[in-house]
Design a protein around this motif. Sequence first.
Motif, PDB file in Angstrom:
ATOM      1  N   GLY A 192       0.791  -1.144  -0.061  1.00 37.70           N
ATOM      2  CA  GLY A 192      -0.019  -0.091   0.050  1.00 37.70           C
ATOM      3  C   GLY A 192       1.071   1.124   0.026  1.00 37.70           C
ATOM      4  O   GLY A 192       0.482   2.127  -0.569  1.00 37.70           O
ATOM      5  N   THR A 193       2.107   1.318   0.704  1.00 37.98           N
ATOM      6  CA  THR A 193       2.928   2.473   0.747  1.00 37.98           C
ATOM      7  C   THR A 193       3.340   2.645  -0.814  1.00 37.98           C
ATOM      8  O   THR A 193       3.049   3.914  -1.184  1.00 37.98           O
ATOM      9  CB  THR A 193       4.254   2.227   1.562  1.00 37.98           C
ATOM     10  N   PHE A 194       3.655   1.762  -1.420  1.00 39.29           N
ATOM     11  CA  PHE A 194       4.282   2.169  -2.885  1.00 39.29           C
ATOM     12  C   PHE A 194       3.188   2.396  -3.774  1.00 39.29           C
ATOM     13  O   PHE A 194       3.214   3.268  -4.709  1.00 39.29           O
ATOM     14  CB  PHE A 194       4.944   0.825  -3.416  1.00 39.29           C
ATOM     15  N   VAL A 195       1.868   2.122  -3.453  1.00 40.07           N
ATOM     16  CA  VAL A 195       0.808   2.475  -4.448  1.00 40.07           C
ATOM     17  C   VAL A 195       0.180   3.879  -4.053  1.00 40.07           C
ATOM     18  O   VAL A 195       0.160   4.724  -4.897  1.00 40.07           O
ATOM     19  CB  VAL A 195      -0.367   1.472  -4.195  1.00 40.07           C
ATOM     20  N   LEU A 196       0.138   3.991  -2.640  1.00 40.08           N
ATOM     21  CA  LEU A 196      -0.071   5.383  -2.279  1.00 40.08           C
ATOM     22  C   LEU A 196       0.978   6.246  -2.615  1.00 40.08           C
ATOM     23  O   LEU A 196       0.341   7.509  -2.781  1.00 40.08           O
ATOM     24  CB  LEU A 196      -0.497   5.354  -0.659  1.00 40.08           C
ATOM     25  N   ALA A 197       2.301   6.137  -2.517  1.00 36.89           N
ATOM     26  CA  ALA A 197       3.228   7.123  -2.919  1.00 36.89           C
ATOM     27  C   ALA A 197       3.160   7.739  -4.225  1.00 36.89           C
ATOM     28  O   ALA A 197       3.460   8.844  -4.397  1.00 36.89           O
ATOM     29  CB  ALA A 197       4.561   6.422  -2.818  1.00 36.89           C
ATOM     30  N   ALA A 198       2.390   6.938  -5.230  1.00 37.31           N
ATOM     31  CA  ALA A 198       2.272   7.336  -6.603  1.00 37.31           C
ATOM     32  C   ALA A 198       1.320   8.643  -6.772  1.00 37.31           C
ATOM     33  O   ALA A 198       0.977   9.362  -7.643  1.00 37.31           O
ATOM     34  CB  ALA A 198       1.779   6.346  -7.659  1.00 37.31           C
ATOM     35  N   GLY A 199       0.226   8.855  -5.725  1.00 38.45           N
ATOM     36  CA  GLY A 199      -0.870   9.916  -5.653  1.00 38.45           C
ATOM     37  C   GLY A 199      -1.802   9.263  -5.076  1.00 38.45           C
ATOM     38  O   GLY A 199      -2.285   8.268  -5.267  1.00 38.45           O
TER      39      GLY A 199
ATOM     40  N   ARG B 219      -4.986  10.394  -5.241  1.00 40.36           N
ATOM     41  CA  ARG B 219      -6.284  10.111  -6.308  1.00 40.36           C
ATOM     42  C   ARG B 219      -6.116   8.771  -6.766  1.00 40.36           C
ATOM     43  O   ARG B 219      -7.090   8.141  -6.769  1.00 40.36           O
ATOM     44  CB  ARG B 219      -6.327  11.424  -7.102  1.00 40.36           C
ATOM     45  N   ARG B 220      -5.011   8.490  -7.434  1.00 39.19           N
ATOM     46  CA  ARG B 220      -4.985   7.457  -8.218  1.00 39.19           C
ATOM     47  C   ARG B 220      -4.692   6.196  -6.955  1.00 39.19           C
ATOM     48  O   ARG B 220      -5.655   4.985  -7.563  1.00 39.19           O
ATOM     49  CB  ARG B 220      -3.205   7.097  -8.705  1.00 39.19           C
ATOM     50  N   PHE B 221      -4.690   6.412  -5.879  1.00 35.57           N
ATOM     51  CA  PHE B 221      -4.461   5.217  -4.893  1.00 35.57           C
ATOM     52  C   PHE B 221      -6.069   4.880  -4.586  1.00 35.57           C
ATOM     53  O   PHE B 221      -6.392   3.853  -4.342  1.00 35.57           O
ATOM     54  CB  PHE B 221      -3.833   5.780  -3.600  1.00 35.57           C
ATOM     55  N   LEU B 222      -6.674   6.005  -4.247  1.00 36.71           N
ATOM     56  CA  LEU B 222      -8.266   5.825  -3.938  1.00 36.71           C
ATOM     57  C   LEU B 222      -8.930   4.980  -5.128  1.00 36.71           C
ATOM     58  O   LEU B 222      -9.662   4.122  -4.880  1.00 36.71           O
ATOM     59  CB  LEU B 222      -9.012   7.125  -3.754  1.00 36.71           C
ATOM     60  N   TRP B 223      -8.752   5.738  -6.423  1.00 39.88           N
ATOM     61  CA  TRP B 223      -9.504   5.029  -7.412  1.00 39.88           C
ATOM     62  C   TRP B 223      -9.253   3.700  -7.573  1.00 39.88           C
ATOM     63  O   TRP B 223     -10.043   2.841  -7.909  1.00 39.88           O
ATOM     64  CB  TRP B 223      -9.567   5.878  -8.787  1.00 39.88           C
ATOM     65  N   SER B 224      -7.982   3.682  -7.666  1.00 39.28           N
ATOM     66  CA  SER B 224      -7.257   2.261  -7.888  1.00 39.28           C
ATOM     67  C   SER B 224      -7.901   1.057  -6.740  1.00 39.28           C
ATOM     68  O   SER B 224      -8.366  -0.101  -7.245  1.00 39.28           O
ATOM     69  CB  SER B 224      -5.609   2.131  -7.949  1.00 39.28           C
ATOM     70  N   THR B 225      -7.911   1.512  -5.455  1.00 40.55           N
ATOM     71  CA  THR B 225      -8.371   0.712  -4.541  1.00 40.55           C
ATOM     72  C   THR B 225      -9.660   0.295  -4.649  1.00 40.55           C
ATOM     73  O   THR B 225     -10.316  -0.951  -4.361  1.00 40.55           O
ATOM     74  CB  THR B 225      -7.999   1.224  -3.059  1.00 40.55           C
ATOM     75  N   LEU B 226     -10.796   1.467  -5.190  1.00 41.36           N
ATOM     76  CA  LEU B 226     -12.087   1.206  -5.248  1.00 41.36           C
ATOM     77  C   LEU B 226     -12.095   0.137  -6.374  1.00 41.36           C
ATOM     78  O   LEU B 226     -13.060  -0.818  -6.244  1.00 41.36           O
ATOM     79  CB  LEU B 226     -12.835   2.484  -5.470  1.00 41.36           C
ATOM     80  N   MET B 227     -11.315   0.189  -7.526  1.00 40.29           N
ATOM     81  CA  MET B 227     -11.557  -0.627  -8.666  1.00 40.29           C
ATOM     82  C   MET B 227     -11.276  -2.268  -8.171  1.00 40.29           C
ATOM     83  O   MET B 227     -11.868  -3.355  -8.153  1.00 40.29           O
ATOM     84  CB  MET B 227     -10.501  -0.302  -9.766  1.00 40.29           C
ATOM     85  N   ILE B 228     -10.001  -2.310  -7.415  1.00 41.20           N
ATOM     86  CA  ILE B 228      -9.787  -3.486  -6.838  1.00 41.20           C
ATOM     87  C   ILE B 228     -10.679  -4.054  -6.086  1.00 41.20           C
ATOM     88  O   ILE B 228     -11.054  -5.333  -5.990  1.00 41.20           O
ATOM     89  CB  ILE B 228      -8.365  -3.242  -6.019  1.00 41.20           C
TER      90      ILE B 228
ATOM     91  N   GLY C 226      -7.773  -9.727  -1.018  1.00 39.48           N
ATOM     92  CA  GLY C 226      -7.977  -9.282  -2.122  1.00 39.48           C
ATOM     93  C   GLY C 226      -7.436  -8.133  -2.850  1.00 39.48           C
ATOM     94  O   GLY C 226      -6.898  -7.928  -3.688  1.00 39.48           O
ATOM     95  N   VAL C 227      -7.582  -7.123  -1.575  1.00 41.47           N
ATOM     96  CA  VAL C 227      -6.720  -5.607  -1.941  1.00 41.47           C
ATOM     97  C   VAL C 227      -5.051  -5.825  -2.151  1.00 41.47           C
ATOM     98  O   VAL C 227      -4.540  -5.176  -3.023  1.00 41.47           O
ATOM     99  CB  VAL C 227      -6.913  -4.800  -0.885  1.00 41.47           C
ATOM    100  N   ILE C 228      -4.761  -6.603  -1.368  1.00 44.92           N
ATOM    101  CA  ILE C 228      -3.235  -7.052  -1.276  1.00 44.92           C
ATOM    102  C   ILE C 228      -2.752  -7.535  -2.573  1.00 44.92           C
ATOM    103  O   ILE C 228      -1.799  -6.954  -3.162  1.00 44.92           O
ATOM    104  CB  ILE C 228      -2.726  -7.999  -0.198  1.00 44.92           C
ATOM    105  N   PHE C 229      -3.504  -8.417  -2.909  1.00 47.89           N
ATOM    106  CA  PHE C 229      -3.078  -9.342  -4.455  1.00 47.89           C
ATOM    107  C   PHE C 229      -3.406  -8.087  -5.521  1.00 47.89           C
ATOM    108  O   PHE C 229      -2.603  -8.004  -6.455  1.00 47.89           O
ATOM    109  CB  PHE C 229      -3.911 -10.261  -4.407  1.00 47.89           C
ATOM    110  N   GLY C 230      -4.254  -7.414  -5.455  1.00 46.10           N
ATOM    111  CA  GLY C 230      -4.577  -6.086  -6.153  1.00 46.10           C
ATOM    112  C   GLY C 230      -3.416  -5.126  -6.406  1.00 46.10           C
ATOM    113  O   GLY C 230      -3.147  -4.767  -7.301  1.00 46.10           O
ATOM    114  N   TYR C 231      -2.826  -4.840  -5.148  1.00 46.59           N
ATOM    115  CA  TYR C 231      -1.641  -3.964  -5.232  1.00 46.59           C
ATOM    116  C   TYR C 231      -0.590  -4.639  -5.698  1.00 46.59           C
ATOM    117  O   TYR C 231       0.257  -3.978  -6.480  1.00 46.59           O
ATOM    118  CB  TYR C 231      -1.429  -3.322  -3.865  1.00 46.59           C
ATOM    119  N   LEU C 232      -0.566  -5.929  -5.745  1.00 44.19           N
ATOM    120  CA  LEU C 232       0.591  -6.642  -6.231  1.00 44.19           C
ATOM    121  C   LEU C 232       0.699  -6.694  -7.651  1.00 44.19           C
ATOM    122  O   LEU C 232       1.176  -6.336  -8.387  1.00 44.19           O
ATOM    123  CB  LEU C 232       0.341  -7.867  -5.650  1.00 44.19           C
TER     124      LEU C 232
END
Length: 219
Positions: A93-100, A102-111, A134-140
């Motif tokens: 989650g740290t590396f996904v959130l570090a990219a922004g 807004r992208r983190f929130l939309w991506s998490t919702l999609m996952i 499921g979210v963890i594998f989504g971030y992966l």
Amino acid sequence: MTWRGGPTGGDPHRFGTEAFYASLGRAFVAMCAVVPVLFLIEALDVGLHADLDVAAGIIPHRIQGLDGVFFSPFLHADFNHLYSNSIPLILLGTFVLAAGTRRFLWSTLMIILVSGLGVWFTGSPNSVVVGASGVIFGYLGMLLTRGLVERSWWNVAVVLLVGLLYGWQLLGILPTDERISWQGHLFGLLGGIVAAILFRRRRAELHQPQHTEPPLTLP
């Protein structure tokens, strides 16, 4: 005399810049704040005997279990289940959130949607599915795909590192006899791939000039 130091300021998506490390630090603190909330929810569930797993988990093929698509990532079967998810959730989650944000929130919702609906449509109707895996594998899946699509090789390096640390868990995308939802893992991974493509940085963004600090001039 003019002195130019290493990469300072600049693009927070560019590995090695001060902005990158600052963004990574803020993301790490934010993800560390998420996990205690999950522990609080589990403590309330256990302490109050609320049976939230059944009330708000995903019950495949049943309308009354459809709301679990949104609630199940915040619930866990027990503290051991939550412990096993905490470290990979913080790390990825740290590396996904570090990219922004807004992208983190939309991506998490999609996952969450892809993973949850995948479980609801394909899971056993006699089961109740909860957990953030499921979210963890989504971030992966998202980090790996983002590394390939955006040519951000440090994202790929993160995935390889996690693979070395938790490689045995990656087998969770395959059907097993264990009491785990391989459907949630598989569809979470697919959701992360879709999110990485939909919410990728556009080519124009990737080639924007970097804003760096001016060179230091000494008399």
